[in-house]
Design an enzyme around this catalytic site. Structure first.
Site, short mmCIF file in Angstrom:
data_model
loop_
_atom_site.label_atom_id
_atom_site.label_comp_id
_atom_site.label_asym_id
_atom_site.label_seq_id
_atom_site.Cartn_x
_atom_site.Cartn_y
_atom_site.Cartn_z
N ASN A 1 0.80 -1.01 -0.14
CA ASN A 1 -0.03 0.10 -0.03
C ASN A 1 1.04 1.21 0.04
OD1 ASN A 1 -1.96 1.97 0.46
ND2 ASN A 1 -2.43 1.33 2.43
N LYS B 1 0.07 4.30 -0.57
CA LYS B 1 -0.61 5.40 0.16
C LYS B 1 -0.35 6.68 -0.91
CE LYS B 1 -0.20 3.52 4.69
NZ LYS B 1 -0.25 3.55 6.05
N HIS C 1 -9.90 1.21 4.47
CA HIS C 1 -8.58 1.56 5.41
C HIS C 1 -8.67 2.72 6.47
CE1 HIS C 1 -4.39 2.74 6.15
NE2 HIS C 1 -4.00 1.53 5.64
N GLU D 1 -7.04 4.88 7.40
CA GLU D 1 -6.96 6.48 7.04
C GLU D 1 -8.12 7.02 6.30
OE1 GLU D 1 -2.96 5.60 5.07
OE2 GLU D 1 -2.23 5.31 7.16
N GLU E 1 -5.54 -4.76 10.41
CA GLU E 1 -4.51 -3.66 10.67
C GLU E 1 -5.18 -3.09 11.97
OE1 GLU E 1 -2.53 -2.40 6.99
OE2 GLU E 1 -4.19 -1.33 6.93
N GLY F 1 1.79 2.45 10.69
CA GLY F 1 2.77 3.70 10.66
C GLY F 1 3.48 4.15 11.89
N SER G 1 3.06 -1.62 10.56
CA SER G 1 4.43 -1.54 10.92
C SER G 1 5.36 -2.73 10.59
CB SER G 1 4.83 -0.99 12.33
OG SER G 1 4.28 -0.04 12.35
#
Ligand code: PGA
Length: 249
Positions: A10, A12, A96, A98, A168, A174, A212
């Site tokens: 991904n 991003k 996701h 985000e 996730e 991150g 991560s």
């Protein structure tokens, strides 16, 4: 049914056209000897075409990071499933964290996107996961169950072989903090149970871990029975690191 293993990048909002070309051209020079593992790269919308072209003779595939749930019409700035399919992009990440936290994507919107992907015969990568507070309050299981039950309600037509769930934990994305093997193992088991309780065969579905993942922690996570691969953000921006993660699956 034997589950497929996946290593998904991904990217991003990183990599312009030049970066995408240079990454994927060096990826094409790597030996993909781990035939059990399918690799999928998810660049920005603007780089999808480039990705499809560069990977056309490769075993790796291209996915989008988002899609809208209507077929066409007055939705300025949105991209439809058929637009993606038309350029040869079969995979799409939905839900996701985000998108959920920054762009207010709800479980109902994720369900609408899943509906649209299923009706277009495209392959979803459905992301779920709890926040730090939800975990601390003992709500992890409840949140996963809610996210999955809403998204998968009445989805009898789904082809589980080409469906990915990415677990996730939001607090691991991150941050450099990876969930422990116990946490991942428990979460993946409970995800399979949630599917079983909703009328699906949970043992048929590929469940990836994301948050991560690096070339330093991939081996211990990939050894877990219920982990069928990874969704990798930061470490997927370095071709050698991503290749090292792929080789640990
Ligand atoms: P990360 O991102 O590997 O940088 O934690 C994972 C993701 O958001 O999919």
């Amino acid at each position: 049914m034997l589950r497929t293993r996946f290593c998904v990048a991904n990217w991003k909002m990183n990599f312009n056209c030049t970066d995408t070309k240079s990454f994927l051209e060096s990826w094409n020079n790597k030996e993909l000897n781990n035939k059990e593992v399918k690799t999928i790269f998810c660049p920005s919308f603007t780089e999808l075409n480039t990705g499809v072209e560069i990977l056309q003779y490769s075993d790796s595939e291209i996915g989008a990071q988002n899609v809208f749930y209507e077929s066409n019409g007055a939705y300025t700035g949105e991209v439809s499933c058929s637009m993606l399919k038309n350029i040869g992009c079969q995979w799409v990440i939905i839900g996701h964290s985000e998108r959920r936290s920054i762009f207010s994507e709800t479980n109902e919107m994720v369900r609408n996107k899943l509906d649209q992907l299923i009706s277009e015969r495209m392959n979803p990568i459905v992301c779920i996961g709890e926040t730090k507070t939800q975990r601390e309050n003992g709500k992890t299981q409840e949140i996963l169950s809610q996210q999955l039950s809403i998204a998968f309600e009445n989805q009898e037509d789904i082809n589980l072989k080409n469906t990915i769930i990415a677990y996730e934990p939001v607090w691991a994305i991150g941050t450099g903090i990876t969930a422990t093997v116990e946490m991942v193992s428990d979460a993946h088991k409970s995800i399979r149970n949630i599917f079983n309780n909703n009328g699906f065969n949970g043992s048929n579905i590929s469940i990836l871990y994301g948050g991560s993942v690096t070339d330093g922690n991939a081996t211990e996570l990939s050894e877990l029975t219920d982990v069928d691969g990874f969704l990798v953000g930061g470490a997927s921006l370095d071709v050698d690191k991503f290749y090292a993660i792929y080789n640990q699956l």
